[in-house]
Design a protein around this motif. Structure first.
Motif, PDB file in Angstrom:
ATOM      1  N   ASP A   1      15.916 -25.466 -15.799  1.00 53.77           N
ATOM      2  CA  ASP A   1      16.396 -26.454 -15.692  1.00 53.77           C
ATOM      3  C   ASP A   1      15.285 -26.696 -16.330  1.00 53.77           C
ATOM      4  O   ASP A   1      14.221 -26.912 -16.031  1.00 53.77           O
ATOM      5  CB  ASP A   1      16.486 -26.342 -14.484  1.00 53.77           C
TER       6      ASP A   1
ATOM      7  N   THR B   1      11.397 -37.492 -24.875  1.00 50.23           N
ATOM      8  CA  THR B   1      11.216 -37.209 -26.325  1.00 50.23           C
ATOM      9  C   THR B   1       9.639 -37.626 -26.007  1.00 50.23           C
ATOM     10  O   THR B   1       9.189 -37.453 -27.266  1.00 50.23           O
ATOM     11  CB  THR B   1      11.466 -39.123 -26.175  1.00 50.23           C
TER      12      THR B   1
ATOM     13  N   ASP C   1       9.355 -41.528 -14.285  1.00 50.41           N
ATOM     14  CA  ASP C   1      10.106 -40.522 -13.636  1.00 50.41           C
ATOM     15  C   ASP C   1       9.092 -40.310 -11.921  1.00 50.41           C
ATOM     16  O   ASP C   1       8.157 -40.479 -11.377  1.00 50.41           O
ATOM     17  CB  ASP C   1      10.263 -38.933 -13.552  1.00 50.41           C
TER      18      ASP C   1
HETATM   19  C1  7RM Z   1      14.416 -34.063 -23.196  1.00 49.76           C
HETATM   20  C2  7RM Z   1      15.041 -35.629 -23.118  1.00 49.76           C
HETATM   21  C3  7RM Z   1      14.101 -38.675 -20.231  1.00 49.76           C
HETATM   22  C4  7RM Z   1      14.531 -38.217 -19.421  1.00 49.76           C
HETATM   23  C5  7RM Z   1      13.099 -37.816 -18.276  1.00 49.76           C
HETATM   24  C6  7RM Z   1      14.226 -37.520 -17.271  1.00 49.76           C
HETATM   25  C7  7RM Z   1      15.487 -37.191 -17.925  1.00 49.76           C
HETATM   26  C8  7RM Z   1      15.345 -35.123 -19.157  1.00 49.76           C
HETATM   27  C9  7RM Z   1      15.784 -33.072 -17.108  1.00 49.76           C
HETATM   28  C10 7RM Z   1      16.093 -34.406 -16.794  1.00 49.76           C
HETATM   29  C11 7RM Z   1      16.135 -33.995 -14.086  1.00 49.76           C
HETATM   30  C12 7RM Z   1      15.795 -32.792 -16.124  1.00 49.76           C
HETATM   31  N1  7RM Z   1      13.863 -37.040 -23.657  1.00 49.76           N
HETATM   32  N2  7RM Z   1      15.198 -35.541 -17.503  1.00 49.76           N
HETATM   33  N3  7RM Z   1      15.222 -33.560 -18.247  1.00 49.76           N
HETATM   34  N4  7RM Z   1      15.900 -34.939 -15.420  1.00 49.76           N
HETATM   35  N5  7RM Z   1      15.706 -32.624 -14.683  1.00 49.76           N
HETATM   36  N6  7RM Z   1      15.635 -30.994 -16.158  1.00 49.76           N
HETATM   37  O1  7RM Z   1      16.427 -35.872 -21.864  1.00 49.76           O
HETATM   38  O2  7RM Z   1      13.176 -39.087 -23.583  1.00 49.76           O
HETATM   39  O3  7RM Z   1      16.190 -38.298 -23.346  1.00 49.76           O
HETATM   40  O4  7RM Z   1      14.824 -38.357 -21.567  1.00 49.76           O
HETATM   41  O5  7RM Z   1      15.351 -38.057 -18.582  1.00 49.76           O
HETATM   42  O6  7RM Z   1      14.470 -38.646 -16.119  1.00 49.76           O
HETATM   43  O7  7RM Z   1      12.468 -39.218 -18.151  1.00 49.76           O
HETATM   44  S1  7RM Z   1      15.117 -37.887 -23.022  1.00 49.76           S
END
Ligand code: 7RM
Length: 426
Positions: A191, A196, A280
């Motif tokens: 996970d 970005t 986050d």
């Molecule tokens: C790679 C990508 C980023 C946002 C990030 C989170 C959410 C991404 C997870 C996740 C929970 C994960 N880039 N996020 N991966 N939340 N578990 N494994 O998604 O810039 O498009 O988004 O996505 O909120 O801040 S992104």
């Protein structure tokens, strides 16, 4: 087909090739770049609506995508790697192109949708190309889950060794479905949490090496130091929750937001001194595992209770008739914020009110009565970006009763959905 060529910008391939041939020397030496030369700009949406151009540079980005690709997925020479992302998303850049190719891996590229010609498409690809590592998004898993197990019949998934998820928190139900039906109980699931702006994976278990924990991205990769901050801005020690920041940079950290460096500082480095702020929220268990709870602006306060929209969605998704859901807050006279749920439902019986009660009951059972949605609207689809992210900003406006301007909807996969949802508002 007629093409409108613009002088100085466009030229024909054949013309360019014949120019080189006429010189008699077809050698094209590689351009030597500085490690800090710009590699690409990728626009990403923030909470404000105006997209930011995230700038990555050559050296650090390539080092880090390679390092994370090889280690997180435990890539071994000759493995076939299949990342289902759109190549225009950061996940496609990092883990279809730069990470795998810099490691000499075979990287499968797929253009299409997981449900065409039917919901067995991914599994057919895995079978046909003997894929060893598959990397996809929880939203895809949940949608395929809704189509049932028939689409797995006759597909040999025995080549799979490692499964990955990215992009959003994965709920328990989807995690177990993926683990049991795709990984046949024997493949670790990584996970992977990143953004970005981070260029590559920062928090994830390492396949088969560090333990997995459903719904947790688990531990930071070597070199990454996450920090949690409470609402007063104090560092949280040990188990607890807070805003997720990273102390110290890593090779592929965002260099600037294109054309506006102060925006970059303001967005990521101004909230807390000497820390990169991710936007986050996360919680940490006593073993140090991180669970990403979602964007901090997606946290609701219902009668003084902090409730993550992702938590409520997970509970709603536990209902067997629910395909997918999105939860937002809206102003509520008594509770401060009320809970508004947009739900894709394929339950067979016709009584919508009964289904709503049923879903609310499910939430009450799993989280508690406080988290029961105040409103449940059945929708045909959810407004998503091309990378599969639900545009909660738009749903929030609809839930708040905004009938006019919903802000920028140009990045949506299907902008017409928004009108439909607006018309069905409760
Ligand atoms: C790679 C990508 C980023 C946002 C990030 C989170 C959410 C991404 C997870 C996740 C929970 C994960 N880039 N996020 N991966 N939340 N578990 N494994 O998604 O810039 O498009 O988004 O996505 O909120 O801040 S992104």
């Amino acid at each position: 087909m007629a093409v409108s060529m613009i002088g100085g910008r466009d030229s024909w391939w054949e013309d360019e090739v014949s120019k080189v041939e006429a010189q008699g020397n077809p050698d094209c030496p590689a351009e030597i770049m500085d490690a800090e030369d710009m590699l690409f700009i990728l626009y990403t949406s923030g909470s404000t609506g105006k997209p930011k151009g995230v700038v990555h540079t050559c050296g650090g980005y390539m080092v880090f995508t390679n390092y994370t690709f090889v280690n997180v997925f435990q890539y071994k020479s000759a493995d076939i790697f299949f990342c289902t992302a759109d190549i225009g998303w950061i996940t496609g850049h990092s883990y279809i192109v730069y990470g795998p190719l810099s490691a000499g891996a075979t990287s499968l590229m797929f253009e299409g949708i997981p449900t065409w010609p039917d919901a067995g498409r991914f599994w057919e690809i895995v079978d046909k190309f003997q894929v060893n590592i598959i990397y996809t998004a929880p939203t895809a898993i949940r949608s395929l889950m809704g189509f049932g197990l028939d689409f797995l019949k006759g597909k040999n998934l025995g080549s799979l060794k490692v499964l990955g998820t990215v992009g959003e928190p994965i709920n328990e139900e989807a995690w177990h479905w993926y683990h049991e039906n795709i990984g046949k109980g024997k493949c670790p699931i990584v996970d992977t949490w990143w953004q970005t702006e981070t260029g590559g994976i920062l928090i994830s278990n390492i396949a088969g090496i560090t333990p997995e924990k459903p719904t947790y991205a688990t531990l930071p990769l070597p070199g990454i130091q996450p920090v949690l901050l409470d609402e007063k801005g104090n560092v949280v020690e040990g188990a607890g929750s807070g805003n997720l920041c990273i102390r110290f940079p890593w090779p592929s950290i965002i260099r600037t937001t294109y054309g506006d460096h102060s925006r970059c500082r303001q967005n990521y480095f101004a909230a807390y001194e000497n820390l990169y702020f991710t936007g986050d929220g996360a919680l940490r268990d006593k073993e140090g595992n991180y669970r990403i709870t979602g964007r901090v602006d997606d946290v609701l306060n219902v009668s003084g209770h902090r409730i993550g929209t992702a938590e409520v969605e997970n509970a709603i998704n536990m209902h067997s008739g629910v395909v997918e859901s999105a939860v937002v807050g809206y102003p509520h006279d008594i509770k401060g914020q009320g809970i508004y749920a947009f739900v894709i439902f394929n339950g067979s019986h016709g009584d919508e009110d009964l289904s709503r009660k049923d879903i609310a009951q499910t939430v009450a059972r799993i989280i508690g009565p406080i988290a029961k949605p105040d409103k449940i609207q059945f929708v045909a689809g959810l407004p998503k970006t091309r990378s599969g992210k639900i545009m909660r900003r738009i749903l929030r406006k609809i839930a708040e009763g905004e009938t006019g301007n919903l802000g920028d909807t140009t990045t949506l996969l299907d902008p017409s959905l928004v009108e439909q949802i607006k018309n069905g508002k409760l």
